[in-house]
Write an enzyme that holds these catalytic residues in place. Structure first.
Site, PDB file in Angstrom:
ATOM      1  CB  VAL A 137      19.726  -5.363 118.939  1.00 16.20           C
ATOM      2  CG1 VAL A 137      19.192  -5.298 120.363  1.00 16.20           C
ATOM      3  CG2 VAL A 137      21.104  -4.707 118.848  1.00 16.20           C
TER       4      VAL A 137
ATOM      5  CG  HIS B  96      17.058   2.258 114.985  1.00 19.37           C
ATOM      6  ND1 HIS B  96      15.773   2.026 115.409  1.00 19.37           N
ATOM      7  CD2 HIS B  96      17.027   2.123 113.634  1.00 19.37           C
ATOM      8  CE1 HIS B  96      14.997   1.766 114.372  1.00 19.37           C
ATOM      9  NE2 HIS B  96      15.738   1.803 113.277  1.00 19.37           N
TER      10      HIS B  96
ATOM     11  NE  ARG C 156       7.372  -2.257 107.766  1.00 19.44           N
ATOM     12  CZ  ARG C 156       8.401  -1.926 106.988  1.00 19.44           C
ATOM     13  NH1 ARG C 156       9.612  -2.442 107.223  1.00 19.44           N
ATOM     14  NH2 ARG C 156       8.255  -1.079 105.982  1.00 19.44           N
TER      15      ARG C 156
ATOM     16  N   GLY D   5      13.807   6.237 111.747  1.00 17.81           N
ATOM     17  CA  GLY D   5      13.181   6.679 112.989  1.00 17.81           C
ATOM     18  C   GLY D   5      12.416   5.584 113.700  1.00 17.81           C
TER      19      GLY D   5
HETATM   20  P1  AMP Z   1      15.442   1.336 109.671  1.00 22.57           P
HETATM   21  O1  AMP Z   1      15.095   2.502 110.557  1.00 22.57           O
HETATM   22  O2  AMP Z   1      14.542   0.159 109.850  1.00 22.57           O
HETATM   23  O3  AMP Z   1      15.679   1.739 108.239  1.00 22.57           O
HETATM   24  O4  AMP Z   1      16.851   0.831 110.189  1.00 22.57           O
HETATM   25  C1  AMP Z   1      17.954   1.682 110.247  1.00 22.57           C
HETATM   26  C2  AMP Z   1      19.187   0.860 110.498  1.00 22.57           C
HETATM   27  O5  AMP Z   1      19.055   0.161 111.730  1.00 22.57           O
HETATM   28  C3  AMP Z   1      19.409  -0.195 109.402  1.00 22.57           C
HETATM   29  O6  AMP Z   1      20.788  -0.244 109.079  1.00 22.57           O
HETATM   30  C4  AMP Z   1      18.922  -1.448 110.067  1.00 22.57           C
HETATM   31  O7  AMP Z   1      19.539  -2.626 109.564  1.00 22.57           O
HETATM   32  C5  AMP Z   1      19.327  -1.213 111.515  1.00 22.57           C
HETATM   33  N1  AMP Z   1      18.526  -2.050 112.413  1.00 22.57           N
HETATM   34  C6  AMP Z   1      17.175  -2.176 112.440  1.00 22.57           C
HETATM   35  N2  AMP Z   1      16.805  -3.102 113.357  1.00 22.57           N
HETATM   36  C7  AMP Z   1      17.950  -3.585 113.905  1.00 22.57           C
HETATM   37  C8  AMP Z   1      18.234  -4.568 114.898  1.00 22.57           C
HETATM   38  N3  AMP Z   1      17.279  -5.266 115.514  1.00 22.57           N
HETATM   39  N4  AMP Z   1      19.534  -4.807 115.210  1.00 22.57           N
HETATM   40  C9  AMP Z   1      20.530  -4.112 114.580  1.00 22.57           C
HETATM   41  N5  AMP Z   1      20.320  -3.167 113.640  1.00 22.57           N
HETATM   42  C10 AMP Z   1      19.053  -2.903 113.305  1.00 22.57           C
END
Ligand code: AMP
Length: 285
Positions: free
Chosen positions: A176, A37, A187, A31
């Protein structure tokens, strides 16, 4: 878009789609959604008939003293963004539903989960493997989309799918970034304006590491350039910098791809970033 909070309800909704022969794409998230995302959701949308996005801040992947309690949460904003990406199902289970008090079994990442992120955050990748296994079993997707942003997580999950024989395709989406190079992360909202500037040292160090590797052909030179830049950068405390094999997270192989990885604290915020260097025909090492 249907918002589902219970496993049984999700299964019965998905059963209808499965009997209709529709393919299912899953995007697991914690989230506080941002454009990174959403790029994953778009890839799932493109490749699947039915898109399921899970939003679950997984307590098992946070260590003691980490930011589980204060991790950003914005259910309303997330649902609005997911609706905008034509998500079919948003799965928002509660912690008690995912981990009933009598549950005892989890999934261990093994040695690949003990290095770098796993060394600094013991148990982190076991928590990731456990929640992803549960989501895979609940949703039974044809495809799951993850981000290259969490490069070691990608390596661990490739092992998970391979070692535990999941018949699920993995699609890995590129990182991204903000126009100035900062990798998008939930974060980043913790950062003050000054820290936001200081955080640019991570992506900059990766670029300098790549330049040093391209000049010298030596992964150790890349490591040196990254670590020097971060040591000199104000407001940044380095956790690790390394040039590794992107699949094993061990030392890079001669002629093979090299992944530059970095983790650092900016204030109390732990940030990670990485850059993949694909070598043309065996140069370097
Ligand atoms: P998280 O909510 O941080 O667990 O991320 C969920 C998914 O989004 C994970 O597969 C992350 O690697 C991906 N994700 C998070 N930040 C980025 C970003 N800047 N670019 C691409 N994918 C991302």
């Amino acid at each position: 878009m249907r918002v589902v909070r219970l496993v049984d309800e999700l299964r019965s909704v998905l059963d209808e789609h499965l009997t209709a022969g529709l393919s299912v794409g899953l995007v697991p998230t914690m989230g506080a959604l941002h454009a990174g995302h959403l790029s994953l959701v778009r890839r799932a949308r493109h490749a699947s008939d039915i898109v399921v996005v899970s939003v679950f801040v997984n307590p098992k992947q946070f260590g003691e003293g980490e930011d589980y309690e204060r991790y950003p949460r914005d259910t309303e904003g997330d649902l609005e963004l997911l609706e905008g990406e034509r998500t079919d199902i948003a799965f928002l289970p509660s912690v008690e539903h995912m981990y009933p008090p009598d549950a005892t079994v989890g999934v261990a990442a093994g040695s690949i989960g003990d290095r770098f992120e796993g060394a600094d955050r013991p148990g982190h990748f076991d928590g990731v493997c456990t929640v992803v296994t549960k989501l895979f079993n609940i949703v039974e997707p044809d495809l799951a989309v993850f981000g290259q942003k969490d490069a070691q997580q990608v390596a661990v999950l490739k092992r998970l799918v391979n070692d535990l024989d999941f018949a699920i395709g993995l699609d890995i989406a590129p990182i991204v970034r903000e126009p100035d190079g900062l990798a998008l992360s939930s974060r980043n909202v913790y950062l003050t304006l000054e820290q936001r500037e200081q955080a640019l040292a991570l992506s900059r160090s990766l670029e300098l590491g790549r330049d040093a590797f391209e000049r010298s052909g030596d992964p150790r030179e890349a490591e040196r350039a990254m670590s020097e830049h971060l040591q000199d950068a104000g407001g940044v405390e380095v956790a690790y910098t390394a040039a590794v094999d992107p699949n094993s997270f061990e030392a890079s192989q001669p002629g093979g791809p090299i992944l530059l990885i970095v983790a650092a604290y900016v204030g109390h915020t732990r940030l990670i970033d990485n850059l993949l260097i694909v070598r043309a025909n065996g140069g370097g090492d």
